[in-house]
Design a protein around this motif. Structure first.
Motif, PDB file in Angstrom:
ATOM      1  N   GLU A   1      61.180  15.070 -38.407  1.00 24.33           N
ATOM      2  CA  GLU A   1      59.868  15.703 -38.224  1.00 24.33           C
ATOM      3  C   GLU A   1      58.744  14.693 -38.416  1.00 24.33           C
TER       4      GLU A   1
ATOM      5  N   TYR B   1      66.535  15.715 -41.243  1.00 20.55           N
ATOM      6  CA  TYR B   1      65.665  16.560 -40.420  1.00 20.55           C
ATOM      7  C   TYR B   1      64.198  16.370 -40.818  1.00 20.55           C
ATOM      8  N   LYS B   2      63.942  16.162 -42.114  1.00 19.89           N
ATOM      9  CA  LYS B   2      62.566  15.914 -42.558  1.00 19.89           C
ATOM     10  C   LYS B   2      62.054  14.583 -42.015  1.00 19.89           C
TER      11      LYS B   2
ATOM     12  N   CYS C   1      62.612  10.513 -48.082  1.00 17.16           N
ATOM     13  CA  CYS C   1      61.723  10.766 -46.948  1.00 17.16           C
ATOM     14  C   CYS C   1      60.243  10.682 -47.332  1.00 17.16           C
ATOM     15  N   ASP C   2      59.940  10.786 -48.630  1.00 12.72           N
ATOM     16  CA  ASP C   2      58.541  10.845 -49.056  1.00 12.72           C
ATOM     17  C   ASP C   2      57.729   9.593 -48.715  1.00 12.72           C
TER      18      ASP C   2
END
Length: 283
Positions: free
Chosen positions: A217, A213-214, A188-189
C-alpha cells in the motif's frame, strides 16, 4: 539452439532431488539456524528462488512418512560453490532438521521459482522476521548499488544477520515490535521516510503477508515499483498440487516473487490462503 537446449536441461536437473551433506551449522539465534551445503547448481539461485527440502524423519529409527516430506526454503547466501539455507524452527519438519548435525544428509530439489529482479540504483529492502533470508542474498547480488535495508523482528533476541547486513548495505534500520532494540515499531513504519530521504527506485520485500500488504500500500501511494516474495503452503514446488494458488497464479511456478502490478490484479493477497487441507482460510 544450444542456449535453449541448455535451459531445458537445467530445468530438468533442477527438478531432480539430490542428497547433500550438511557442511556447517551456524546458530543465528535460539530460533534460527543457517545450514551450509555445497552444490554448483543451487549456488546459481536468484534471490528468493527456493529449494524443496526433504528432511528424513528418523527420530524413531525409521523414516516417518506422516510428516510432509518436503518444505520450501529460500537460499539465504552464496559464496563460490557453497550456499546456505536459513531456517526458523516452526513445525515438525524444521524441528527434525534442528536435530541434525554436520555430516548428516538431506534431500533438495531446485532452485525453483522466480526470484527478485531489482531495477534501479537505489534499492530499499524491507524484511520482516525470517523474510531477511532471501533479502540477504539480494543484498549480496546487488553490490555496487545503493542498498538501504529495514530489518524487523518481534524482539531483540529474534534479530539476525545484523552484522552481515551492516557490511553490505549503505544504511541499515532495525525495528522491533516491542522497542527492545532499534526503533520501536514494525518494519513497514520507516518505509515512507526512507523512500523520500534516499530517493528509492525500487522496493523489495519479504516477510509475513499482512506486513507485506502494508508495504504494498505504501509503494502504491508513493508510486514506487515494488516486488514481494510470497509464501504459501506447498507440497510439490512444481505446480502440480495447487496448494500455493493465488487468484490464478501458482506461487511455486509464477513466483514466489511478484510485482505490485501483478498483485494489484489479485483479491487474496494479504487476505486469504489455502491451508494444508486445501481449504481457503483467512491469513
Amino acid at each position: 539452439m544450444d542456449e535453449v537446449r541448455d535451459k531445458k536441461m537445467n530445468e530438468k536437473t533442477n527438478k531432480k532431488m539430490k542428497m547433500l551433506e550438511i557442511e556447517d551449522i551456524i546458530e543465528e539465534n535460539k530460533f534460527i539456524k543457517s545450514f551450509y551445503f555445497t552444490d554448483k547448481t543451487i549456488t546459481k539461485a536468484e534471490p528468493a528462488q527456493f529449494v524443496m527440502l526433504w528432511v528424513p524423519q528418523t527420530s524413531s529409527g525409521d523414516v516417518d512418512f506422516s510428516t510432509p516430506d518436503q518444505i520450501p526454503m529460500s537460499v539465504s547466501s552464496v559464496h563460490k560453490d557453497t550456499f546456505a539455507l536459513t531456517v526458523r524452527k516452526y513445525g515438525k519438519t524444521t524441528g527434525e532438521l534442528f536435530k541434525y548435525k554436520k555430516g548428516d544428509y538431506v534431500g533438495m530439489t531446485g532452485p525453483l521459482g522466480r526470484g527478485f529482479s531489482a531495477a534501479g540504483n537505489r534499492i530499499l529492502c524491507v524484511a520482516g522476521g525470517i523474510g531477511a533470508a532471501p533479502l540477504l542474498l539480494l543484498a549480496q547480488k546487488l553490490q555496487g548499488r545503493k542498498i538501504h535495508f529495514v530489518l524487523g523482528a518481534t524482539t531483540k533476541n529474534e534479530l539476525f544477520f545484523e552484522k552481515k547486513l551492516e557490511k553490505l548495505c549503505s544504511t541499515l534500520c532495525i525495528t522491533t515490535d516491542d522497542g527492545s532494540y532499534g526503533v520501536k515499531g514494525f518494519a513497514c513504519d520507516p518505509v515512507p521516510d526512507m523512500c523520500e530521504r534516499y530517493n528509492i527506485d525500487q522496493i523489495c520485500c519479504c516477510g509475513p503477508e499482512i506486513f507485506m500488504y502494508k508495504v504494498f500500500e505504501i509503494a502504491e501511494t508513493l508510486r514506487i515499483p515494488a516486488q514481494f516474495s510470497l509464501e504459501r503452503y506447498m507440497y510439490c514446488g512444481l505446480g502440480l498440487c495447487g496448494h500455493c494458488a493465488l487468484d490464478g497464479y501458482l506461487i511455486c511456478k509464477d513466483g514466489p516473487v511478484f510485482t505490485s502490478e501483478e498483485l494489484k490484479k489479485t483479491k487474496d493477497f494479504g487476505a486469504k490462503k489455502v491451508d494444508e487441507t486445501g481449504m481457503k482460510i483467512d491469513i
